[in-house]
Motif scaffolding. Structure first.
Motif, PDB file in Angstrom:
ATOM      1  N   UNK A  57      47.261  46.954  33.283  1.00 50.24           N
ATOM      2  CA  UNK A  57      45.991  47.674  33.358  1.00 50.24           C
ATOM      3  C   UNK A  57      44.916  46.686  33.789  1.00 50.24           C
ATOM      4  N   UNK A  58      44.111  47.118  34.741  1.00 47.92           N
ATOM      5  CA  UNK A  58      43.067  46.239  35.253  1.00 47.92           C
ATOM      6  C   UNK A  58      41.809  46.354  34.393  1.00 47.92           C
ATOM      7  N   UNK A  59      41.116  45.240  34.287  1.00 40.85           N
ATOM      8  CA  UNK A  59      39.832  45.215  33.596  1.00 40.85           C
ATOM      9  C   UNK A  59      38.774  45.533  34.639  1.00 40.85           C
ATOM     10  N   UNK A  60      38.008  46.586  34.396  1.00 40.91           N
ATOM     11  CA  UNK A  60      36.975  46.983  35.352  1.00 40.91           C
ATOM     12  C   UNK A  60      35.625  46.526  34.856  1.00 40.91           C
ATOM     13  N   UNK A  61      34.712  46.214  35.703  1.00 41.70           N
ATOM     14  CA  UNK A  61      34.720  46.261  37.159  1.00 41.70           C
ATOM     15  C   UNK A  61      35.515  45.101  37.760  1.00 41.70           C
ATOM     16  N   UNK A  62      36.009  45.336  38.976  1.00 45.76           N
ATOM     17  CA  UNK A  62      36.800  44.319  39.656  1.00 45.76           C
ATOM     18  C   UNK A  62      35.917  43.203  40.217  1.00 45.76           C
ATOM     19  N   UNK A  63      34.737  43.543  40.728  1.00 45.12           N
ATOM     20  CA  UNK A  63      33.840  42.537  41.299  1.00 45.12           C
ATOM     21  C   UNK A  63      32.801  42.167  40.251  1.00 45.12           C
ATOM     22  N   UNK A  66      38.189  43.362  49.028  1.00 49.27           N
ATOM     23  CA  UNK A  66      38.538  43.676  50.426  1.00 49.27           C
ATOM     24  C   UNK A  66      37.929  45.009  50.854  1.00 49.27           C
ATOM     25  N   UNK A  67      38.038  46.029  49.989  1.00 47.25           N
ATOM     26  CA  UNK A  67      37.434  47.323  50.305  1.00 47.25           C
ATOM     27  C   UNK A  67      35.907  47.231  50.350  1.00 47.25           C
ATOM     28  N   UNK A  68      35.328  46.407  49.473  1.00 49.33           N
ATOM     29  CA  UNK A  68      33.887  46.219  49.483  1.00 49.33           C
ATOM     30  C   UNK A  68      33.452  45.547  50.782  1.00 49.33           C
ATOM     31  N   UNK A  69      34.236  44.596  51.261  1.00 49.75           N
ATOM     32  CA  UNK A  69      33.939  43.931  52.528  1.00 49.75           C
ATOM     33  C   UNK A  69      33.919  44.948  53.669  1.00 49.75           C
ATOM     34  N   UNK A  70      34.857  45.869  53.650  1.00 52.59           N
ATOM     35  CA  UNK A  70      34.902  46.916  54.677  1.00 52.59           C
ATOM     36  C   UNK A  70      33.676  47.827  54.575  1.00 52.59           C
ATOM     37  N   UNK A  71      33.316  48.231  53.356  1.00 54.75           N
ATOM     38  CA  UNK A  71      32.138  49.082  53.159  1.00 54.75           C
ATOM     39  C   UNK A  71      30.861  48.359  53.585  1.00 54.75           C
ATOM     40  N   UNK A  72      30.757  47.080  53.280  1.00 52.82           N
ATOM     41  CA  UNK A  72      29.585  46.304  53.684  1.00 52.82           C
ATOM     42  C   UNK A  72      29.495  46.180  55.201  1.00 52.82           C
ATOM     43  N   UNK A  73      30.628  45.979  55.854  1.00 48.66           N
ATOM     44  CA  UNK A  73      30.652  45.904  57.321  1.00 48.66           C
ATOM     45  C   UNK A  73      30.155  47.211  57.919  1.00 48.66           C
ATOM     46  N   UNK A  74      30.598  48.321  57.395  1.00 47.55           N
ATOM     47  CA  UNK A  74      30.138  49.621  57.891  1.00 47.55           C
ATOM     48  C   UNK A  74      28.634  49.805  57.653  1.00 47.55           C
ATOM     49  N   UNK A  75      28.162  49.411  56.475  1.00 42.15           N
ATOM     50  CA  UNK A  75      26.741  49.580  56.145  1.00 42.15           C
ATOM     51  C   UNK A  75      25.864  48.675  57.020  1.00 42.15           C
ATOM     52  N   UNK A  86      28.042  45.492  38.489  1.00 36.95           N
ATOM     53  CA  UNK A  86      28.044  46.254  39.738  1.00 36.95           C
ATOM     54  C   UNK A  86      27.806  47.732  39.422  1.00 36.95           C
ATOM     55  N   UNK A  87      27.282  48.467  40.401  1.00 36.83           N
ATOM     56  CA  UNK A  87      27.028  49.901  40.196  1.00 36.83           C
ATOM     57  C   UNK A  87      28.334  50.607  39.838  1.00 36.83           C
ATOM     58  N   UNK A  88      28.218  51.640  39.038  1.00 36.44           N
ATOM     59  CA  UNK A  88      29.381  52.357  38.517  1.00 36.44           C
ATOM     60  C   UNK A  88      30.297  52.877  39.614  1.00 36.44           C
ATOM     61  N   UNK A  89      29.729  53.304  40.730  1.00 35.08           N
ATOM     62  CA  UNK A  89      30.551  53.866  41.810  1.00 35.08           C
ATOM     63  C   UNK A  89      31.410  52.818  42.512  1.00 35.08           C
ATOM     64  N   UNK A  90      31.087  51.521  42.296  1.00 31.84           N
ATOM     65  CA  UNK A  90      31.849  50.459  42.945  1.00 31.84           C
ATOM     66  C   UNK A  90      32.690  49.658  41.961  1.00 31.84           C
ATOM     67  N   UNK A  91      32.827  50.112  40.739  1.00 28.70           N
ATOM     68  CA  UNK A  91      33.562  49.359  39.730  1.00 28.70           C
ATOM     69  C   UNK A  91      35.038  49.183  40.067  1.00 28.70           C
ATOM     70  N   UNK A  92      35.645  50.176  40.660  1.00 32.21           N
ATOM     71  CA  UNK A  92      37.088  50.130  40.930  1.00 32.21           C
ATOM     72  C   UNK A  92      37.420  49.754  42.378  1.00 32.21           C
ATOM     73  N   UNK A  93      36.434  49.275  43.098  1.00 32.56           N
ATOM     74  CA  UNK A  93      36.658  48.891  44.496  1.00 32.56           C
ATOM     75  C   UNK A  93      36.992  47.411  44.541  1.00 32.56           C
ATOM     76  N   UNK A  94      38.032  47.087  45.289  1.00 30.44           N
ATOM     77  CA  UNK A  94      38.439  45.688  45.419  1.00 30.44           C
ATOM     78  C   UNK A  94      37.480  44.955  46.352  1.00 30.44           C
TER      79      UNK A  94
END
Length: 191
Positions: free
Chosen positions: A144-150, A171-180, A161-169
């Motif tokens: 079981x992972x301890x959240x938040x990941x970041x 790598x996925x955050x890097x992708x979301x940041x690139x898009x933003x 970190x904001x609740x909506x990003x707690x379970x984002x890795x």
């Protein structure tokens, strides 16, 4: 017949405005006529003044002036472009921002053989202590992972970190940041 009333009312008011402004302009010209006449006589006297420059001197002076005019206009237009770009900036100057509640910085690089710039070295920092945010992928008992990941890597920092990003890795955050970043660049500099 209501349309005729509206049309005549607008036409008459437009005519009155034209007469008032036209007569005002005419009054200004009449009032300033003495000065206009003096300026005209002064310009004519300058133009009719005898010149003692030889023809070869006038030719050389004319050639120099003709050569300087394009150079001066080019310099002035280049300065205007620099001022305009300094006010608006380019996307290459846009290298940091606060995105999703985190301080994000990056670089723009131009890969060898490519005409376009790409994002490189996205770095995410804590908005409170400026510590580097990193991914904690430590698994607790039974996978079981301890959240938040970041989380913030600085000790005793209470940032979360904001609740909506707690379970984002990370790598996925890097992708979301690139898009933003791409979206914000297009909004600011793409139009």
């Amino acid at each position: 017949m209501g349309w005729w009333k509206d049309l005549s009312k607008n036409s008459i008011s437009g005519l009155i405005v034209a007469l008032v402004t036209g007569s005002g302009g005419l009054a200004v010209v009449v009032w300033l006529w003495r000065y206009i006449k003096q300026i005209y006589h002064w310009l004519v006297s300058i133009m009719a003044h005898p010149v003692t420059i030889p023809v070869w001197g006038i030719t050389i002076l004319s050639a120099i002036l003709l050569a300087l005019v394009p150079v001066i206009t080019h310099i002035m237009s280049r300065n205007n472009e620099k001022e305009a770009s300094a006010q608006t900036g380019t996307f290459l100057d846009y290298t940091n921002d606060t995105i999703f509640g985190m301080n994000v910085s990056w670089r723009w690089i131009k890969p060898y053989g490519n005409k376009n710039y790409t994002l490189n070295s996205i770095e995410v920092r804590c908005p409170e202590c400026s510590g580097i945010l990193s991914e904690y992928s430590d698994s607790d008992r039974y996978n079981r992972y301890v959240y938040p990941l970041i989380k913030c890597g600085f000790h005793d920092c209470g940032w979360h970190i904001a609740r909506e990003f707690e379970r984002i890795s990370y790598r996925d955050m890097d992708y979301k940041l690139t898009q933003e970043i791409d979206r914000r660049c297009y909004q600011r500099f793409g139009k």
